[in-house]
Enzyme design. Structure first.
Site, mmCIF file in Angstrom:
data_model
loop_
_atom_site.group_PDB
_atom_site.id
_atom_site.type_symbol
_atom_site.label_atom_id
_atom_site.label_comp_id
_atom_site.label_asym_id
_atom_site.label_seq_id
_atom_site.Cartn_x
_atom_site.Cartn_y
_atom_site.Cartn_z
ATOM 1 N N MET A 490 0.799 -1.129 -0.247
ATOM 2 C CA MET A 490 -0.019 0.315 -0.045
ATOM 3 C C MET A 490 0.782 1.458 -0.132
ATOM 4 S SD MET A 490 -3.111 1.337 -0.023
ATOM 5 C CE MET A 490 -3.044 3.164 -0.135
ATOM 6 N N ASN A 492 0.742 4.416 0.839
ATOM 7 C CA ASN A 492 0.786 5.518 1.884
ATOM 8 C C ASN A 492 1.766 6.471 1.528
ATOM 9 O OD1 ASN A 492 -1.307 3.785 3.318
ATOM 10 N ND2 ASN A 492 0.485 2.742 3.986
ATOM 11 N N GLU A 525 4.960 0.994 -5.938
ATOM 12 C CA GLU A 525 4.347 1.960 -4.843
ATOM 13 C C GLU A 525 5.012 3.152 -4.696
ATOM 14 O OE1 GLU A 525 1.979 0.798 -3.342
ATOM 15 O OE2 GLU A 525 2.004 -1.211 -4.175
ATOM 16 N N HIS A 528 3.430 5.481 -7.315
ATOM 17 C CA HIS A 528 2.165 6.124 -6.704
ATOM 18 C C HIS A 528 2.326 7.417 -6.129
ATOM 19 C CE1 HIS A 528 -1.372 3.328 -7.639
ATOM 20 N NE2 HIS A 528 -0.638 2.075 -6.901
HETATM 21 ZN ZN LIG Z 1 -0.871 0.375 -6.837
#
Ligand SMILES: [Zn+2]
Length: 1118
Positions: A490, A492, A525, A528
């Site tokens: 994830m 974050n 990630e 992102h």
């Molecule tokens: Zn993703």
């Protein structure tokens, strides 16, 4: 977020990975299909030599001549003894000859080095577009107890400006904790909001939190002075955005002028720390009442007066709740230390809508705001969060046992990106080229395994800063390895979380495939942090914008970082492309751009379509417009929309603006990217391009939607009447090996070309479509493969084999074509074509299952894979990145050959299992330390070892599994337990797994995965899932990926009885089963399997026996 695509311990996982998960779409393991493609159902394996057509033509000629053939009159025959003897000899010779021919045919079928097998002339093409059947019952099935999405959306009259949160986490195991506080957290929060439309209500999201709803417990007030300042400031800066003046240029400029130590100050300081002792209440607004609606997940403040637009107010209150145990919100989890004791730690996971279960907030992605977080935690633990530490582990005034860590405020982020953890982990640290501090956190025993991820993480930041043309705007990036984490990873902001299996790498324990997965997941990630975190989708219906882009760019980053050593473009073909192809041919697919009607659907949207089809579309776009313009378009997009939210159109417009005039589309006008792309995002599915020869000079290309089984109804709400399943298709093709300029297929495309020339469409497999050639086309490809297969690119060879098997399974093509096209394999040394072929063979085997008539396909697979297996050194230690594809070939060949009980394979596996594992490890060892089995084939060796081993072996492995501390090894061990042939121990393992605490939630998926493909386990999983659904649902209902995968992998429908049983179960448990589309997928695939068997089974049995299918067996339809 990164999904876990498939567990590595799936005994056929590598192939399964190549084609998606094994139930979902893996043509090798499950599948199905077969619609009657009018024309093709008459074609299959009958008439191989075309004799019946010949007879039919003869009859036709006779009719034209007005003749009717008289049946021949019987004549009495008499003959002399010598003549009889001669005839007898002739008969014997004829028998011998026919035996030889039969042998020849059979041999041909198995040795397939030789000539082209003849197949049906060309009756299979039916150009009628079959309309997809719609699911009529769907509307009735909707669960009326779940409010429609429109009711769940927050009102648009208030937006958050910032949050200031203090959380005290009562994590046991470090300092004494009051009994009633144990395993809970207390929090206080101040939220500054802005009224954008006159209102007397402020609504936040809140879910299952302990709130004191007395109005006295909450304060809503206006800071008059602050408002005055703001107004003054605003009048001097008209262009200020809703997010208080954040803009990319400003931040980049600040960033550039700061040294590393100053980077924590790069965000303009806005004094989020509202004074804790602000006691003046003269500015307080009167709260009439506070209501909490747990169904809508709304916390509403009803005010006595109306607040006018433009006003900014503070909301301040405290709350608490138990630490969750469901891997979302702020949850409790654990790991084992080296000496086997358990340690607890606290972790968060918020995407998509779990932030509201952690703290009341505006929990929708477009409502971005900065967060300032302070964590009070037990002495002896560390706290990490999105922001950089301003003060670290500082003693609190109240108690010597408690310390606090405060963090710098974040950039404006969506609530789903908020993260924190309290743990006693260690970290490795590095720094990016531009000075971003980079740390990877893990439990102490795994810390050395984070080195690789740290290296890739840092290099990813360097790569994306260049690629996006924007420096990373925050001073630090942390990554944390968590054993119990629901998704794979994830993103974050500033604190990326991973499941251990996707971030730890140790060459002694992990295969090259794991290494590649770690590299791509980390790069995903980090990508992102720009696309997703800085530029975020407005709403979940465009989730693909986040995930498709990250999935595509991860491969680009890894290629650059590792100098292409992994051959990522082939890996993309093998994994991303194939998963998308497989899933999107199903009725249960959906368009990239979704119409979301519930939060369950948001969770379900994290699938192969969103990720892999999204990435495949971007790949196609990049090829059309060129790498440079693609990169430039993305740069502009990030710069323009940084700190804001966006949708598909904005991305397409940004890319479109870079396209030069000379690039034309299907209509010969300037290429219109939004128009092209919308056809791929707004409708589900993809086309098959069909080639037909019109005359000696002309080849025509047409298109139609490809469906694996059109008889399975699909959701009416995805029906797209605007485009009606037509696409503008970029045609990349070569003629006799020469690449041709890009052409467009809109309605039809014609090519002047003679029959002798070899046309290969999509030779680099960039287009997201399948290709069905006409008979001569397929034959030409086969001839070329037999003559010199290297003249066709590797990805092209993979594509034609894959297309041929899938088209055959879907009744677009006789199976012979697929077997013919793969008949050159004995010369093939590359991984991709072999994997496509083995997957195709497995698909057929999967449908035959383990019935006695599966002997033909089993022997066929053995005959094909045996020489490959014997030529490979399966125990080779593949250590270099460049060996990745080779290692995949070895792993796959071993899995497949052992699966059909190849004697050498089983013998080898058992020997390795015994000598290098069972004998090498004693009961109190740690398997990952004592096992000497090569990591590339470890899953197959353990599985075969258990399959052929004793109950004592099983018990030993079970104990080693529980003792094991390494996630990857635990996962392989758990899956191998599922391979046991003892129903008692299997059932016991399922029961103890689900009801006990030995395994993490997400680990149990491995057990079911192993069992679902085990010789005996596969007969037990359906019953276990249905008999224990209540317990499973209770334990896993909030862990979106774990239960979905258990259902997806565990359910297997073989016959009508299974189908009826599962359908009746679903109708009895509508409320709980409808939350997981995996149930529906299981039904779809079960039905497809039945259809496949009706159409192909008998013909294939004859084919494998070497018998001619002169006439289609009527029974095939029964
Ligand atoms: Zn993703």
């Amino acid at each position: 977020m990164a999904m876990e695509e498939i567990d590595l311990s799936d005994r056929r996982g590598l192939i399964a990975m190549a084609y998606g998960n094994p139930k979902e779409g893996n043509k090798s393991l499950n599948t199905s299909t077969s619609t009657i493609d009018k024309g093709s159902d008459k074609a299959p394996l009958t008439n191989i030599n075309g004799k019946s057509q010949e007879r039919e033509r003869e009859r036709e000629r006779d009719r034209e001549r007005g003749e009717t053939r008289e049946p021949r009159k019987k004549k009495r025959i008499s003959c002399a003894y010598a003549t009889c003897l001669f005839l007898l000899l002739c008969a014997i010779l004829a028998c011998l000859l026919s035996a030889l021919i039969t042998y020849g045919l059979t041999k041909q079928a198995f040795d397939r080095d030789g000539d082209v097998l003849p197949f049906v002339p060309d009756p299979r093409y039916n150009l009628t577009q079959e309309e997809a059947l719609l699911d009529e019952e769907e509307e009735e099935e909707r669960d009326l107890s779940i409010p429609p999405m429109a009711d769940l959306r927050l009102p648009k009259d208030v937006i958050p400006l910032w949050y200031n949160l203090t959380v005290q986490v009562h994590l046991p195991g470090f300092v004494p904790i009051e009994k009633d506080k144990n395993l809970t957290y207390d929090a206080s929060i101040t939220i500054k909001v802005k009224i954008v439309k006159d209102t007397d209500k402020i609504v936040l999201n809140s879910k299952e939190l302990d709130l004191d709803l007395n109005a006295g417990s909450f304060r809503i007030f206006e800071d008059k002075q602050d408002s005055e300042n703001k107004r003054a400031q605003r009048s001097s800066n008209e262009t200020e955005s809703e997010n208080e003046g954040f803009n990319a240029t400003e931040i980049t400029t600040i960033h550039e002028t700061k040294t590393t130590t100053e980077r924590s100050n790069i965000v303009p300081h806005r004094n989020l720390t509202f004074e804790e002792d602000h006691n003046e209440k003269e500015n307080d607004l009167k709260i009439k009442k506070i209501t909490l609606n747990e169904t809508l997940q709304f916390l509403t403040f009803h005010l006595s007066e109306k607040l006018s637009a433009g006003k900014e107010v503070y909301i301040k209150f405290a709350f608490s709740r138990k630490l969750r145990t469901t891997m979302n919100g702020l949850y409790l989890t654990k790991y084992k230390t080296e000496n086997g004791t358990e340690r607890l730690f606290a972790m968060t996971h918020m995407e998509p809508a779990y932030a509201r279960g952690f703290v009341p907030c505006f929990d929708e992605p477009h409502l971005k705001a900065p967060w300032k977080i302070k964590i009070i935690h037990p002495k002896g633990t560390k706290a990490i969060s999105n922001g950089i530490e301003l003060e670290e582990s500082v003693a609190t005034k109240d108690s010597p046992d408690w310390v606090y860590t405060s963090f710098g405020e974040t950039l404006p982020i969506s609530s789903y990106l908020v993260a924190m953890s309290v743990n006693d982990f260690e970290y490795l640290e590095g720094e990016s080229a531009k000075g971003t501090r980079f740390r990877v956190w893990a439990r102490a025993t795994a810390i050395n395994e984070t080195e690789y991820a740290l290296d890739i993480g840092i290099k990813s930041i360097d790569f994306y800063e260049k690629y996006y043309g924007m420096e990373y705007p925050i001073p630090k990036q942390d990554m944390i390895a968590v054993s119990d984490f629901d998704p794979g990873a994830m993103e974050n902001m500033g604190l990326i979380a991973f499941r251990e299996i996707l971030v730890l790498y140790n060459p002694k324990l992990h295969s090259l495939q794991t290494k590649y997965k770690v590299a791509t997941t980390v790069a995903h990630e980090v990508s992102h942090q720009w696309l997703g975190n800085l530029v975020t989708m407005d709403w979940w219906n465009d989730l693909w914008l986040n995930e498709g882009t990250a999935r595509y760019l991860e491969a680009k980053a890894v290629k650059e970082i590792t100098n292409g050593s992994f051959q990522g473009d082939q890996m993309f073909e093998l994994y991303e492309h194939n998963r998308a192809f497989t899933k999107d041919a199903r009725s249960s697919s959906h368009p990239l751009h979704l119409n979301i009607t519930s939060y369950d659907e948001v969770k379900e949207a994290f699938d192969f379509i969103t990720y892999d089809k999204g990435a495949s579309l971007l790949k196609m776009i990049e090829k059309i417009i060129g790498e440079k313009d693609f990169e430039k378009g993305l740069k502009d997009y990030v710069k323009k929309l940084c700190y804001k939210t966006t949708n598909s159109s904005s991305l397409f417009e940004a890319l479109n603006s870079e396209i030069p005039e000379k690039l034309t589309g299907w209509d010969e006008k300037k290429f219109d990217l939004p128009d092209f792309a919308n056809k791929w995002t707004e409708q589900m599915g993809y086309p098959v391009v069909e080639l037909h020869r019109l005359d000696n000079e002309t080849l025509e290309f047409t298109q139609r939607r490809f469906k694996r089984d059109p008889t399975i109804p699909e959701s009416a709400r995805y029906r797209n009447a605007r485009y009606w399943y037509k696409w503008d298709i970029p045609l990349w093709y070569s003629v006799d090996g020469d690449e041709q300029p890009l052409a467009w297929l809109h309605e039809a495309y014609r090519l002047n070309i003679t029959e002798n020339q070899l046309v290969l469409v999509n030779p680099e497999s960039i287009g997201f479509y399948r290709v069905n050639y006409d008979q001569r086309g397929w034959e030409a490809i086969q001839r070329q493969l037999l003559k010199d297969h290297t003249k066709i690119p590797v990805k092209g060879r993979h594509r034609v084999i894959d297309d041929a098997f899938i088209l055959a399974a879907a009744n677009h093509l006789p199976y012979e074509v697929a077997f013919n096209v793969s008949s050159y394999l004995s010369k093939e040394t590359e991984t991709l074509p072999w994997i496509a072929a083995m997957a195709g063979f497995n698909d057929v085997l999967h449908h035959f299952d383990d019935q006695p008539d599966s002997e033909g396909i089993r022997e066929f697979i053995k005959s094909q894979v045996k020489p490959l297996f014997n030529n490979l050194d399966v125990t080779h230690n593949f250590a270099e990145d460049k060996d990745l594809l080779k290692s995949l070939l070895v792993a796959n060949a071993m899995k497949v050959y052992c699966m059909v009980d190849g004697a050498e394979c089983i013998e080898k596996a058992i020997k390795l299992f015994k000598e290098d594992f069972v004998d090498a490890c004693s009961h109190d060892d740690i398997a990952s330390e004592c096992s000497r089995v090569p990591v590339t084939i470890r899953d197959t060796v353990y599985c075969e070892g258990i399959r052929w081993g004793t109950t004592a072996d099983f018990e030993k492995i079970r104990n080693l599994t529980i003792r094991e501390t390494t996630s990857t090894e635990r996962s392989i061990l758990l899956a191998s337990l599922g391979c046991s042939r003892d129903p008692y121990v299997l059932k016991k393992a399922f029961f103890e797994g689900v009801n006990g605490t030995d395994f993490h939630d997400n680990e149990l998926v491995s057990l079911f995965l192993g069992a679902a493909y085990g010789t005996v386990g596969k007969y037990l999983t359906n019953d276990f899932i249905m008999d224990n659904w209540k317990e499973l649902f209770k334990r896993f209902q909030d862990t979106q990926f774990s239960l979905r995968n258990i259902v997806l992998y565990g359910l297997r429908l073989r016959d009508e009885r299974d189908l009826k049983e599962i359908e009746s179960f679903i109708s009895k448990h509508k409320i709980t089963t409808r939350r997981f589309s995996a149930w529906k997928s299981a039904i779809e695939q079960g039905k497809s399997t039945l259809n496949w068997n009706k159409h192909h089974r008998k013909s294939l049995i004859k084919f494998f026996k070497g018998e001619k299918n002169e006439k289609r067996d009527e029974d095939d339809e029964l």
